[in-house]
Design an enzyme around this catalytic site. Structure first.
Site, PDB file in Angstrom:
ATOM      1  N   HIS A  65       0.843  -1.189   0.000  1.00  0.00           N
ATOM      2  CA  HIS A  65       0.000   0.000   0.000  1.00  0.00           C
ATOM      3  C   HIS A  65       0.879   1.240   0.000  1.00  0.00           C
ATOM      4  O   HIS A  65       1.905   1.275   0.679  1.00  0.00           O
ATOM      5  CB  HIS A  65      -0.871   0.033   1.262  1.00  0.00           C
ATOM      6  CG  HIS A  65      -1.833  -1.100   1.348  1.00  0.00           C
ATOM      7  ND1 HIS A  65      -1.469  -2.331   1.829  1.00  0.00           N
ATOM      8  CD2 HIS A  65      -3.134  -1.206   0.994  1.00  0.00           C
ATOM      9  CE1 HIS A  65      -2.521  -3.151   1.776  1.00  0.00           C
ATOM     10  NE2 HIS A  65      -3.542  -2.495   1.283  1.00  0.00           N
ATOM     11  N   ASP A 115      27.588   0.445  -4.020  1.00  0.00           N
ATOM     12  CA  ASP A 115      27.848   1.260  -5.209  1.00  0.00           C
ATOM     13  C   ASP A 115      29.055   2.171  -5.014  1.00  0.00           C
ATOM     14  O   ASP A 115      29.901   2.312  -5.897  1.00  0.00           O
ATOM     15  CB  ASP A 115      26.618   2.115  -5.537  1.00  0.00           C
ATOM     16  CG  ASP A 115      26.820   2.979  -6.780  1.00  0.00           C
ATOM     17  OD1 ASP A 115      27.262   2.435  -7.810  1.00  0.00           O
ATOM     18  OD2 ASP A 115      26.551   4.190  -6.727  1.00  0.00           O
TER      19      ASP A 115
END
Lengths: 172, 172, 172, 172, 172, 172
Positions: free
Chosen positions: E86, E136
């Site tokens: 949701h 990263d």
């Protein structure tokens, strides 16, 4: 493990905790109240550019219509753009323009919500992106336009109360 | 059914067709060349606000670090924000700041791509969102800050050639 | 004003410049080459949870089908999630699963592009979001699941050459 | 570990592998060619609704101007909406309308790219979202409008060659 | 035509209906209550990598500052990433780190909302994306890092009550 | 400066102000009530295409499973796609299909929220994107499919009351 976080008061920046770490400020305990913010800004340009924009409303290319939509849609994206902003379900966004010869477009946004935190950033984002869109649509003829004076004009709702910038004219 | 669309020349706005309808300009036939854009802007604030920001780099809350990331990430979202902008795969984004007493933060972005269209809007978007983020993080102590003078400084690559705004100092 | 940025070598982190400021590394000068990355990870769970998942492929609720799509779609969003990642136009994404009794689902992604920078982050993001989706769909029956061992298995293309993690079995 | 995937031929669905698992089809080996797609659709409405829309171009509320922008912006979001679609850097998007009494708006989009895969989905998405936007803007006066006949009209570029739907009139 | 859907109990997966079809579970009838979730995870790395990260807080490149923001921003995107989650208006997000020699970074997120459904997925997404961001930023020096042990630590609010994972140390 | 905006009544389009300027309608003063919308649409195709889709549920490639997820996820993106739509926190989304020989797939969505404005656009968007996804997955074998008859079936909640389209069969 729980324990409610309070907004710091005084000279400190609320978006950092006591050790200087960025966070989304806890507004869980705040009530849902009506909040409104109005922001303004300006795009300065050559007179010929303003004339092209002014002519557009007569049907040759509606720069301001595109910029208005861009501003409204950007207001809805504020929570994605501003790292520590809360996602907010806006209940109203309006973006208006006023043209001033020889070469200025004024932009005003008005944003509302019924929520736990203010909508200043949404109003400022709407103005900024509307201004950038005007730049984008006219840059082929006027690369030297500048965006000026993006500022909060008015804010209401919430514990910090009302803010009204002095010396600002009311737009009818 | 096909047929390549040309950018209009002269005083017209290329983001509209000859009947005034908005469109994404056709750049299909353009070559992939290295393109660069540099943009700048400023946030004006109270001296105390600037002091808080300056102090933050020493570990109490890194306003500029957050604003830098916001600017870099916003550059990647330019195609979503500016309705008629082309989606562009950026190859480099940098955002830098300079602080000036009593109360000014200067922002500079530099963006590059190897593509069919320029990155001016990406550079201007990076500066605008970095400025808004500074506002967001400091608004609890200084609601009257203004964003000023967002402008294109430099642009290279593509058929329209180089643009260099006059009177701009070079940042080392 | 221009001047190409080089990736730092040695022990330094390329996502920061020489003064420690975050940036999107400049890949403008790199060639467009075929690049591929493979990543893997695992979700550990109760045996009953694995049985529910295994049964789902027989038609009672296809957890892995949903997780596969979530992983593929997340790979396309990597540039939005990882602040300094380059936006990349992926040319292929695959996500596969292997079930191991008593309670483990292995996930593998394989991502390709023809571009200027590698797709390791896209492959790792696909695995991570596929794992989170499995968690989401099974959390009502097993809140204590853990996501384990998300790792790069293989990488090819670009100047940094091939990487192949030792001791990894090949999936047929 | 590598090895190029081929698109299946014959009656099979290329978005699934040989075991029925969804995937983003591998287009790594395809060339960058100019690709174009044209799509159309219609919104059926009450005559009074069409009159309101037609009047809008004269300045009372430009429904079609908003729908045009929505369609253009949605084309850029196709890769986010369609799970297995490749992200594509569009080089041109146009959206046009034709009004037919008593109660029909026709929508046409034309999309181009220079890339490895076609832009049919982008063209169809532009038409669909432009149609939904017309519905949104007029629903307060006509909840029973229907969106009809969204279809691909033309497609060129790539190995699968040209497609031209029979019996479709050319829009001048 | 209406009729409130109940969450299934027992051994079934609530994200599927009785015929195995995926759906977003109906929470319309649930009350708005304060909900909190805490999640943790780890990134394992070479000792030299940990040293680079630790040094960064002293000004050479703030890996953890970037990862913290990435985690906070990703929490806001959870509804876009997890197909059946949701959309939730978060009221607080915090991301913290602890460094352990020789080579481990621990990540903790704490997320709150006042809403109809829990925020476990938001907390787990924040940790996962913070971990991927560390990967990263350090991958140029350490491609073999692994993300480990992403797990829910604590959850409160809502009908399903409190969850507290055993054996977890409290972070001060 | 404040002052509540009223929705216009009569034959006017509420998404424009009295001067024809687009805006997001002000719903600040509306109550949070349960709202539901049901929408339907159809994809017409060749009989062989329908057979491929029907076969997929038996394990050769689940077209409808992918389309269902695409529709559910698109419903969550409605506020980004439709320019003047309010962002809404959905509490339930369901997408169902019915197959009709020789060549038709019917799509139905049912969306709920507890909020200040209706979810018709969310329901229509779910159906539209599910239809486009079916097109995407089958276009390699049937480029001439058409999307037909996207329409609102039912709507409840809010001041404008219930809408029920006549002559629509109830899906069990």
């Amino acid at each position: 493990m729980a324990g409610s976080e309070e907004e710091l008061t005084g000279g400190d920046l609320t978006h950092f905790d006591s050790r200087g770490k960025a966070r989304m400020v806890d507004v869980s305990a705040k009530g849902d109240t009506l909040r409104e913010a109005v922001a303004r800004g300006e795009v300065l340009m050559k007179p010929e550019t303003l004339e092209l924009i002014a002519g557009g409303t007569a049907g040759k290319g509606d720069v301001l219509g595109v910029a208005r939509l861009a501003g409204i849609m950007a207001a809805k994206k504020t929570g994605e753009l501003i790292p520590l902003a809360h996602p907010i379900s806006l209940t109203s966004v309006q973006v208006d323009f006023r043209l001033h010869t020889p070469g200025k477009v004024e932009i005003q946004s008005r944003v509302r919500t019924t929520g736990k935190t203010g909508v200043e950033m949404e109003a400022l984002t709407a103005v900024s992106v509307a201004a950038l869109t005007i730049y984008d649509m006219c840059k082929a003829v006027d690369r030297a336009m500048t965006v000026q004076n993006i500022r909060l004009i008015y804010k209401s709702g919430g514990k910090s109360g009302e803010f009204r910038r002095e010396g600002e004219e009311k737009w009818e």
